[in-house]
Structure formats: structure tokens, C-alpha cells
Motif scaffolding. Sequence first.
Motif, PDB file in Angstrom:
ATOM      1  N   THR A 205       0.824  -1.210   0.000  1.00 47.53           N
ATOM      2  CA  THR A 205       0.000   0.000   0.000  1.00 47.53           C
ATOM      3  C   THR A 205       0.854   1.255   0.000  1.00 47.53           C
ATOM      4  O   THR A 205       0.604   2.209  -0.751  1.00 47.53           O
ATOM      5  CB  THR A 205      -0.928  -0.007   1.229  1.00 47.53           C
ATOM      6  N   THR A 206       1.890   1.269   0.842  1.00 47.70           N
ATOM      7  CA  THR A 206       2.776   2.428   0.903  1.00 47.70           C
ATOM      8  C   THR A 206       3.537   2.622  -0.404  1.00 47.70           C
ATOM      9  O   THR A 206       3.639   3.736  -0.934  1.00 47.70           O
ATOM     10  CB  THR A 206       3.768   2.270   2.071  1.00 47.70           C
ATOM     11  N   THR A 207       4.061   1.517  -0.936  1.00 47.08           N
ATOM     12  CA  THR A 207       4.815   1.602  -2.186  1.00 47.08           C
ATOM     13  C   THR A 207       3.916   1.988  -3.348  1.00 47.08           C
ATOM     14  O   THR A 207       4.319   2.759  -4.229  1.00 47.08           O
ATOM     15  CB  THR A 207       5.508   0.261  -2.474  1.00 47.08           C
ATOM     16  N   ALA A 208       2.683   1.451  -3.380  1.00 43.41           N
ATOM     17  CA  ALA A 208       1.755   1.792  -4.458  1.00 43.41           C
ATOM     18  C   ALA A 208       1.410   3.277  -4.443  1.00 43.41           C
ATOM     19  O   ALA A 208       1.305   3.917  -5.499  1.00 43.41           O
ATOM     20  CB  ALA A 208       0.481   0.951  -4.335  1.00 43.41           C
ATOM     21  N   ALA A 209       1.240   3.839  -3.251  1.00 40.42           N
ATOM     22  CA  ALA A 209       0.963   5.283  -3.168  1.00 40.42           C
ATOM     23  C   ALA A 209       2.138   6.095  -3.716  1.00 40.42           C
ATOM     24  O   ALA A 209       1.941   7.107  -4.415  1.00 40.42           O
ATOM     25  CB  ALA A 209       0.664   5.665  -1.725  1.00 40.42           C
ATOM     26  N   THR A 210       3.351   5.644  -3.442  1.00 43.45           N
ATOM     27  CA  THR A 210       4.529   6.345  -3.960  1.00 43.45           C
ATOM     28  C   THR A 210       4.614   6.228  -5.479  1.00 43.45           C
ATOM     29  O   THR A 210       4.940   7.214  -6.173  1.00 43.45           O
ATOM     30  CB  THR A 210       5.806   5.767  -3.321  1.00 43.45           C
TER      31      THR A 210
ATOM     32  N   ARG B 151       2.104   5.784  -7.587  1.00 44.74           N
ATOM     33  CA  ARG B 151       1.039   6.570  -8.233  1.00 44.74           C
ATOM     34  C   ARG B 151       1.333   8.061  -8.214  1.00 44.74           C
ATOM     35  O   ARG B 151       0.808   8.807  -9.040  1.00 44.74           O
ATOM     36  CB  ARG B 151      -0.290   6.276  -7.544  1.00 44.74           C
ATOM     37  N   LYS B 152       2.152   8.515  -7.277  1.00 44.87           N
ATOM     38  CA  LYS B 152       2.487   9.935  -7.231  1.00 44.87           C
ATOM     39  C   LYS B 152       3.574  10.305  -8.232  1.00 44.87           C
ATOM     40  O   LYS B 152       3.804  11.494  -8.480  1.00 44.87           O
ATOM     41  CB  LYS B 152       2.947  10.302  -5.820  1.00 44.87           C
TER      42      LYS B 152
ATOM     43  N   ILE C 199       5.935   8.056 -14.576  1.00 44.34           N
ATOM     44  CA  ILE C 199       5.493   6.716 -14.949  1.00 44.34           C
ATOM     45  C   ILE C 199       4.082   6.816 -15.498  1.00 44.34           C
ATOM     46  O   ILE C 199       3.208   7.455 -14.887  1.00 44.34           O
ATOM     47  CB  ILE C 199       5.536   5.758 -13.739  1.00 44.34           C
ATOM     48  N   SER C 200       3.835   6.203 -16.648  1.00 44.35           N
ATOM     49  CA  SER C 200       2.509   6.246 -17.266  1.00 44.35           C
ATOM     50  C   SER C 200       1.501   5.509 -16.398  1.00 44.35           C
ATOM     51  O   SER C 200       1.869   4.619 -15.617  1.00 44.35           O
ATOM     52  CB  SER C 200       2.561   5.616 -18.656  1.00 44.35           C
ATOM     53  N   PRO C 201       0.211   5.861 -16.514  1.00 43.43           N
ATOM     54  CA  PRO C 201      -0.807   5.193 -15.684  1.00 43.43           C
ATOM     55  C   PRO C 201      -0.832   3.682 -15.847  1.00 43.43           C
ATOM     56  O   PRO C 201      -1.007   2.947 -14.877  1.00 43.43           O
ATOM     57  CB  PRO C 201      -2.113   5.843 -16.151  1.00 43.43           C
ATOM     58  N   SER C 202      -0.670   3.190 -17.090  1.00 41.53           N
ATOM     59  CA  SER C 202      -0.703   1.741 -17.294  1.00 41.53           C
ATOM     60  C   SER C 202       0.489   1.060 -16.635  1.00 41.53           C
ATOM     61  O   SER C 202       0.350  -0.008 -16.027  1.00 41.53           O
ATOM     62  CB  SER C 202      -0.723   1.426 -18.797  1.00 41.53           C
ATOM     63  N   MET C 203       1.671   1.669 -16.725  1.00 39.51           N
ATOM     64  CA  MET C 203       2.841   1.090 -16.076  1.00 39.51           C
ATOM     65  C   MET C 203       2.731   1.189 -14.555  1.00 39.51           C
ATOM     66  O   MET C 203       3.266   0.338 -13.831  1.00 39.51           O
ATOM     67  CB  MET C 203       4.111   1.793 -16.562  1.00 39.51           C
ATOM     68  N   GLN C 204       2.054   2.205 -14.059  1.00 39.80           N
ATOM     69  CA  GLN C 204       1.818   2.284 -12.616  1.00 39.80           C
ATOM     70  C   GLN C 204       0.986   1.105 -12.143  1.00 39.80           C
ATOM     71  O   GLN C 204       1.298   0.470 -11.132  1.00 39.80           O
ATOM     72  CB  GLN C 204       1.118   3.602 -12.279  1.00 39.80           C
TER      73      GLN C 204
END
Length: 451
Positions: free
Chosen positions: A201-206, A208-209, A213-218
Amino acid sequence: MDLQTQPFSDFFLSLMALFDGVVHFGQSVLSPGWRQNQILILLALVALAWVLHRITGTMLQNWVRSREGWSKWQLRVVVQLRRRLGLMWFALLAGGLYQVMQNVTWPSRSYLIGLAATLAAIYVGIAFAARLVRNRPLRRMVTWGLWIYATLYMLSVDDDVAQFLDGLALNIGEFRLSVLAILTALVVIGALLTGARLISTTTAATIRKNEDISPSMQVLAVKGLQIVLYGAAFFIGVRAVGIDLTGLAVLSGAIGVGLGFGLQKVVSNLVSGVIILLDKSIKPGDVISLGETFGWIQTLGARYASVVTRDGKEYLIPNEDLITGQVVNWSHSNDFVRLDIFFGTAYADDPHVVRKLAVDAAQGVDRVLSYKAPVCHIVGFGDSSVDYILRFWIKDPTGGLTNIRGNVYLALWDAFKENGISIPFPQREVKVVEDSHLALSRRAAASDLPD
């Protein structure tokens, strides 16, 4: 494969010893003395804690209702706090009384009160710590498991119970699986999965910010990270408790073949989801059309994509349909979208004036791009009108297409009405032949009228 039978005799002996201990404790409680007094004191503390729970719970609820602008997580904390007020009051009252009795009387006369206070405090801590586990059944399992272990540990019988559970084992060749190993694996895996969820969860938030990085690669990075963390947590947990998975290789292979045939669609959607994320053909925020469905991609899941339409409906479209079907992506390479509307004017109106008025009207509408100027062309001569096409560009398809078309049509209506441009519509003339049946009927009806 055999199930060991020796532990059953040990279990019977342990059960008899436990029964004797319960009987002895019951006799000591029924007999006058400090043990009986401690039980009565604990019952009084339970009643007092229940009263305080009712009073402070109502006060807390009224105080929260008087507050505004609280977030959901704050309200959840208050709800969990209110549910456990009784147990918290009991722990405070019993703990305070235990400290007082330790100083004014013999320590043995307050042993049960101290034990009850300690267990109550541990129960409260476990209840709040277990909220880190989102899955409700798993959270309840972890909570009750830790409560039981804490109780056994405080009663100093955890070693005996662990020895008994380890004796209940299933042997398959060299593979040995005991009840204790299963319970330990569940606890360890649950703890590791909770830690993996917090890290992901913490890494995913980082991730996405990070706008680089493109949305699909995120999405792909987050999904890959979750798979690695959860998979590592499971295998590390299994190996940490000493379970050898090689003995289950044949069984897991047979199960895998069966699942492969039964979950073909699921696997296809999973693979399609990975392909979509890799080729970036569809990404969160894109506006797409698939059949009768028009909306924007809200999320890309492992099995489906969530498409939200303008009327608020959310369609869960399988990833396989996005790969095999014909999808119109209005914002694939860029956000520019060209829209066409058709209209007609009377032959008496000057086409040059009509075209200029149409372009000016479209440029005056919000969301119509001025630096990609609208154009208007004659596309044909109809039965009752000169037909035109008006083309204009927008950059925000997520704002809707029907509404912008309606606004442009309304601007055309106002411009044409102000400048005397007419919009023709088909007109028909009906002639009645003198010798027709309808004419004869009218004459007959007219002759019957009185003079």
C-alpha cells in the motif's frame, strides 16, 4: 498415511488433569477465603465497567455527532473505541485495584485480579492491532487465535497445549503435518501477509504519485509488486514453520491441471490484463466505446476493467473482451477528439453566410478549441434544404460528447434566428381529385345539411 494414536491417550490424561484442576478451583471459589473474595470483586468490577461503558459510550456518541468534517478513518476509530469501552474500563479498574491491593495486603490475595486486568489489557491491544487485517474472516481468526494464545500463556499451560497439538500429526511418507504446524503457519502467514499489504500500500501510493510513470505502467508495477510480496509472504511463512512442500508436489500438480481446465476464462482475463498494461493500448482515464457502452476507464483490475458512463453506471468489462473486441479509444494517443454535426438551411439563404455563421457560433461555445478552428462544408443538396457538416475539436472527452453537441446546436439555432436563416422541414400538399371517393362523400354530406 497414518494418524498417530498415542496423542489421544495423552489428551485423555491431560483432559482429566484439567478437569481435576477446574474442580479444585471451583471448590476453592465456593469456600470462603480470598480467592472467593477476588471472584466477587471481579464480578463487581464487571458490573461497574458495564455501567461506565453505557454512560461514556453515550457521551462519546453525542460528542462525535456534534463534530463536522471528520474523515471515514476517524469515524471508524471512534466506533471501534466505543465498542471496547467496557473492556477498557474493566482493565483500568482492575489494574488500579490490583496496584492498591499489592501495597496494602499480601500479593497472593490479588493474583486473580491482576491476571484478569492483564488479560483485559491484552485483549484490547489485540483487538485494535487486528484491525490492520482488512479481510474480515481472517481478522476474526487472527483475533481469536491471539486471544486464546494469550490466555493459555498467562495461565502457563501453553507448553502443554503446544505439545499436545504437535502430537496430533498426519504422516504421508516422510511428510509430517501437525495441528500445531497448521496453526503456527496460519498465524505466521497472516502476519506476513499483513506486513506485505502495508508495504504494498505504501509503495503503491509512492508509485502513483510519480508522474514520470505512465498510468498503465503504474498499474502493472503495483500488481507485480503485490504478487511478489504476497507470494513471498506465503512461501516464507510456510518454510518458517518447517513445512516441506515437496511432499505435496504431485498433489499440487494434479490440482493445478484441474484448475487449469476449469479456470480458462480467468487465466485468459489475467493474461489479457497483463497485455493491456504492457502495450498501453488502454489505461486509466481513457475514454472508450465498446459496443453500446461509452465511458472512461476508472480502474484496470487483474480480471476486468471498470468503465464508468456519464449516467453513473459502472460496467465491469472482462479484459479478454478488450483484447478480442473492437474498442474505440477516444484518447489513446492524445486527448483531441473531433465531433461532427449535420444541419440544413433553405435554398434561399446564402451558403457563404451560413458557413461563416456556423463557424462563429461553434467558436463561441465553451470546450470547443479555438486554435483548432471549426470548419463547415456543404455536403449535398437535399429535397428541401442545403445540407452542411460542421466539424470542431475538443480536448476533454471525459466531460461528455452529447452535451457539447447540444450546446453547439443551440448556438447555431440562436445565430440563425438572429440573422434570419431558416431551417426548412418537409412540407406536403394534399389535393383531392373531383371524381374521387372522398370528394363524393363530402358532396353527399353537404347535400344532407338543412338549408
